[in-house]
Design an enzyme around this catalytic site. Structure first.
Site, PDB file in Angstrom:
ATOM      1  CE  LYS A   1     -22.040  -9.764   3.042  1.00 25.59           C
ATOM      2  NZ  LYS A   1     -22.110  -8.868   1.891  1.00 25.59           N
TER       3      LYS A   1
ATOM      4  CG  ASN B   1      -0.314   0.030   2.522  1.00 21.77           C
ATOM      5  OD1 ASN B   1       0.837   0.457   2.640  1.00 21.77           O
ATOM      6  ND2 ASN B   1      -1.020  -0.400   3.556  1.00 21.77           N
TER       7      ASN B   1
ATOM      8  CB  SER C   1     -16.160  -9.442   4.675  1.00 23.98           C
ATOM      9  OG  SER C   1     -14.753  -9.370   4.612  1.00 23.98           O
TER      10      SER C   1
ATOM     11  N   GLY D   1      -6.935  -5.517   1.932  1.00 23.54           N
ATOM     12  CA  GLY D   1      -5.679  -5.827   1.230  1.00 23.54           C
ATOM     13  C   GLY D   1      -5.538  -7.334   1.001  1.00 23.54           C
ATOM     14  CG  ASP D   2      -5.256  -9.840   4.229  1.00 20.78           C
ATOM     15  OD1 ASP D   2      -4.089  -9.534   3.899  1.00 20.78           O
ATOM     16  OD2 ASP D   2      -5.672  -9.778   5.395  1.00 20.78           O
TER      17      ASP D   2
ATOM     18  N   GLY E   1      -6.378   2.155  -1.816  1.00 23.53           N
ATOM     19  CA  GLY E   1      -7.704   2.317  -1.211  1.00 23.53           C
ATOM     20  C   GLY E   1      -8.724   2.768  -2.228  1.00 23.53           C
TER      21      GLY E   1
HETATM   22  O1  RIB Z   1      -5.038  -7.729   7.066  1.00 24.79           O
HETATM   23  C1  RIB Z   1      -5.952  -7.912   8.114  1.00 24.79           C
HETATM   24  C2  RIB Z   1      -5.383  -8.859   9.120  1.00 24.79           C
HETATM   25  O2  RIB Z   1      -4.259  -8.271   9.728  1.00 24.79           O
HETATM   26  C3  RIB Z   1      -6.311  -9.201  10.246  1.00 24.79           C
HETATM   27  O3  RIB Z   1      -7.125 -10.316   9.967  1.00 24.79           O
HETATM   28  C4  RIB Z   1      -5.367  -9.386  11.425  1.00 24.79           C
HETATM   29  O4  RIB Z   1      -5.344 -10.687  11.927  1.00 24.79           O
HETATM   30  C5  RIB Z   1      -4.003  -8.953  10.935  1.00 24.79           C
HETATM   31  O5  RIB Z   1      -3.208 -10.016  10.597  1.00 24.79           O
END
Ligand code: RIB
Length: 307
Positions: A287, A186, A293, A253-254, A224
Site C-alpha cells: 500500500k 540494509n 500501510s 525498513g521501519d 529486501g
Molecule cells: O523510512 C521511510 C521514512 O524515511 C519516510 O517516512 C521519510 O519520512 C523518511 O524519514
C-alpha cells in the site's frame, strides 16, 4: 515493576509523496501521476508499527508548533502511541520528506530534518524515567548522534534491549556500536558501517562479522526481496522474505524494525521476531505511505502473511 513495551526515540516527518512512472534524469522535467501527503519519519513510523501490533509504545521526539506537527501527533495518538513525552519546538518547523515513488514501488527520499535535529541528549536525560518502564528502546539516525549515544547509555544502565536501526547510513563509533544489542542495517548501510564492499552472501557475512568485532551483539541485515540475515556469536541464519507485489517500498525498513521491537518486547526469540518482521514489512509495501500501510496482527492473518 514489570517492564513492558517499547520506547521509540526518533524523528517524525510529513511525507510529501509524488507518484511517477519513472524517476526523472538530472535536468529532466516530467509529469507525475499524483501528489499525496502521509505521516512519516523513521521514528514515528516505527512507533506506529509497534503500537498497531499491540505493544505499549512511547514516542520521544520533537515536532514544530505547526500544522504538520499537529497532524502527525494526532495521527500517532489515534494509532495508539503514547505521545505524552513528545516535545514541541517553538523555533523549528516539523520535519518533512520529499518522496518520489516510481512504477515498481522503488523510492527516492530527501529529508528536511527541521525540529528532529533539535532533539538533544538533555531531552533524553530529562525523560530517563521512561527507560525503567519499558523492555525495548529503539532509535534510528534521523536525530543527532550524541542524542543516540545518550539513549544507548541510559538503555544500558537500565538493562533495556537496545535496537539501533542505522538509517539513513552514517559511520558510527565503536563506543556506540558496543552498546547495541541489535543493529539492523540494509546492505548499503552495512557496507558503510563495516568498510567492506557488500556484493554477495560471503561479503555480507564478513561485513556483519566486522560489526560483531566492534561490539554489536546481533546484526540483522535487511536485504529486501532476499529476506533478512541474522549473525551473532551463536547463530547465523537467512530468513527468506515473503513474495509480494510491491506498490510502495517507503517505510518497509521501519515496518521491519517496528515489528522486531514489538516481538522482543513480548519476549519472543529473535528468529520468530524476524519471521514476523518479514511478514509485517511485506504487508507494508502493498500500500502507499509509510504509517498508512502498517498492519495490525489480524491484518496479517487476513492476507495470509502470518507465519
Ligand atoms: O523510512 C521511510 C521514512 O524515511 C519516510 O517516512 C521519510 O519520512 C523518511 O524519514
Amino acid at each position: 515493576m514489570k517492564r513492558e513495551g517499547v520506547l521509540v526515540i526518533g524523528s517524525a516527518n510529513m511525507d510529501l509523496v509524488i507518484s511517477v512512472e519513472k524517476f526523472p534524469q538530472p535536468g529532466e522535467t516530467i509529469f507525475g501521476k499524483k501528489f499525496e501527503m502521509f505521516p512519516g519519519g523513521k521514528g514515528a513510523n516505527q512507533a506506529v508499527c509497534c503500537a498497531k501490533l499491540g505493544a505499549k509504545t512511547f514516542f520521544l521526539g520533537r515536532m514544530g508548533n505547526d500544522d504538520f506537527g499537529k497532524s502527525l501527533s494526532k495521527n500517532m495518538k489515534k494509532e495508539g502511541v503514547d505521545i505524552h513525552h513528545l516535545l514541541i519546538d517553538e523555533n523549528e518547523n516539523t520535519g518533512t520528506a520529499l518522496i518520489t515513488v516510481e512504477g515498481k514501488g522503488e523510492n527516492e527520499i530527501v529529508v528536511i530534518s527541521g525540529s528532529n535535529m533539535n532533539l538533544s541528549p538533555d531531552d533524553v536525560e530529562s525523560k530517563k524515567e521512561i527507560f525503567k518502564e519499558v523492555k525495548v528502546v529503539i532509535t534510528q539516525l534521523e536525530i543527532p548522534i550524541f542524542t543516540i549515544l545518550e539513549a544507548a547509555r541510559i538503555a544500558k544502565q537500565n538493562g533495556n534491549i537496545f535496537i539501533l536501526n542505522p538509517a539513513p547510513g552514517l559511520e558510527l563509533s565503536e563506543k556506540l556500536l558496543s552498546l547495541v544489542d541489535y543493529l539492523t542495517p540494509n546492505e548499503t548501510e552495512l557496507e558503510l558501517l563495516s568498510g567492506i564492499s557488500v556484493k554477495d552472501e560471503k561479503s555480507i557475512e564478513m561485513a556483519a562479522e566486522e560489526l560483531l568485532n566492534k561490539g554489536v551483539k546481533n546484526v540483522i541485515v535487511t536485504m529486501g526481496e532476499k529476506g533478512a540475515y541474522l549473525l551473532s556469536k551463536e547463530r547465523k541464519e537467512i530468513f527468506p522474505a515473503k513474495k509480494i507485489k510491491v506498490v510502495d517500498s517507503t517505510g518497509a525498513g521501519d515496518a521491519f524494525n517496528g515489528a522486531i521491537a514489538y516481538a522482543l518486547s513480548n519476549g519472543e526469540e529473535i528468529g520468530k521476531a524476524i519471521q514476523l518482521a518479514n511478514s509485517v514489512a511485506a504487508f507494508a509495501v502493498t500500500k502507499m505511505g509509510a504509517q498508512s500501510s502498517l498492519p495490525r496482527l489480524e491484518d496479517l492473518e487476513l492476507y495470509k502473511l502470518a507465519n
